[in-house]
Scaffold this active site. Structure first.
Site, PDB file in Angstrom:
ATOM      1  N   TYR A  90       0.831  -1.308  -0.035  1.00  0.00           N
ATOM      2  CA  TYR A  90      -0.163   0.115   0.038  1.00  0.00           C
ATOM      3  C   TYR A  90       0.931   1.314   0.046  1.00  0.00           C
ATOM      4  CZ  TYR A  90      -3.900  -3.090   1.213  1.00  0.00           C
ATOM      5  OH  TYR A  90      -4.783  -4.383   1.386  1.00  0.00           O
ATOM      6  N   ASN A 113     -12.655  -0.504  -4.944  1.00  0.00           N
ATOM      7  CA  ASN A 113     -12.400  -0.974  -6.473  1.00  0.00           C
ATOM      8  C   ASN A 113     -13.330  -1.778  -7.137  1.00  0.00           C
ATOM      9  OD1 ASN A 113     -11.543  -2.097  -8.858  1.00  0.00           O
ATOM     10  ND2 ASN A 113      -9.944  -3.430  -8.165  1.00  0.00           N
ATOM     11  N   CYS A 121      -6.480  -5.396  -7.445  1.00  0.00           N
ATOM     12  CA  CYS A 121      -6.291  -5.015  -6.121  1.00  0.00           C
ATOM     13  C   CYS A 121      -5.781  -6.143  -5.331  1.00  0.00           C
ATOM     14  CB  CYS A 121      -7.248  -4.476  -5.500  1.00  0.00           C
ATOM     15  SG  CYS A 121      -8.925  -5.412  -5.596  1.00  0.00           S
ATOM     16  N   HIS A 122      -5.908  -7.491  -5.732  1.00  0.00           N
ATOM     17  CA  HIS A 122      -5.299  -8.532  -4.923  1.00  0.00           C
ATOM     18  C   HIS A 122      -3.710  -8.622  -4.848  1.00  0.00           C
ATOM     19  CE1 HIS A 122      -5.626  -9.965  -9.223  1.00  0.00           C
ATOM     20  NE2 HIS A 122      -4.461 -10.862  -8.826  1.00  0.00           N
ATOM     21  N   GLU A 147      -1.267 -16.565  -9.850  1.00  0.00           N
ATOM     22  CA  GLU A 147      -0.197 -15.674 -10.418  1.00  0.00           C
ATOM     23  C   GLU A 147       1.106 -16.236  -9.965  1.00  0.00           C
ATOM     24  OE1 GLU A 147      -0.942 -11.592 -10.154  1.00  0.00           O
ATOM     25  OE2 GLU A 147      -3.036 -11.921 -10.932  1.00  0.00           O
TER      26      GLU A 147
END
Length: 157
Positions: A90, A113, A121-122, A147
């Site tokens: 952040y 979001n 945003c993850h 990912e």
């Protein structure tokens, strides 16, 4: 604003759209109260989400329309530059958007979001922990694991 059902290999998502693109995405288990409609954009979204969930896609081309306060839109635009399989804190995202002391405001932008996954945003984590995620931490962990698994496939060589 019309809503529609998007059946994917990871469950049934719900999406809302306007003339110029998608405006909201809800995760399985959180259906909207509105009547559901069909739209060609939903088929495109389903295909892209399925490809993403199966490790065959790292970025989305389905049109989106993001609305919100200017700072939120700036944060979301910067967030879309975070590479697949990587994370940012952040605080780092706050520095990138010109507000080094705005980590809490960045967290608020993540919470608001409207298009999680498409605006990833993850990929935003706390300095010493995973941080939060509106759809739930289990979803965040699942997306990050996906990912990590396919990161090498999409990394520049």
């Amino acid at each position: 604003m019309p809503w529609g059902k998007v059946s994917t290999v990871w469950g049934i998502f719900y999406a809302a759209w306007e003339e110029r693109g998608l405006v909201a995405l809800c995760f399985p288990g959180k259906p909207p109260a509105e009547t559901l409609f069909s739209h060609p954009l939903l088929q495109e979204l389903r295909q892209e989400l399925d490809q993403y969930f199966q490790g065959e896609r790292a970025a989305f081309t389905v049109p989106v329309k993001l609305t919100g306060p200017p700072f939120f839109r700036q944060v979301w635009a910067e967030l879309r530059t975070v590479p697949y399989g990587e994370t940012v804190t952040y605080g780092e995202l706050a520095r990138r958007t010109g507000g080094p002391q705005a980590a809490r405001a960045v967290g608020q932008a993540m919470a608001k979001n409207p298009l999680p996954i498409l605006v990833p945003c993850h990929r935003v984590v706390g300095k010493g922990d995973i941080g939060g995620f509106g759809p739930g931490l289990a979803w965040k962990e699942r997306l990050l694991a996906l990912e990590r698994r396919y990161k090498a496939k999409f990394s520049p060589r």
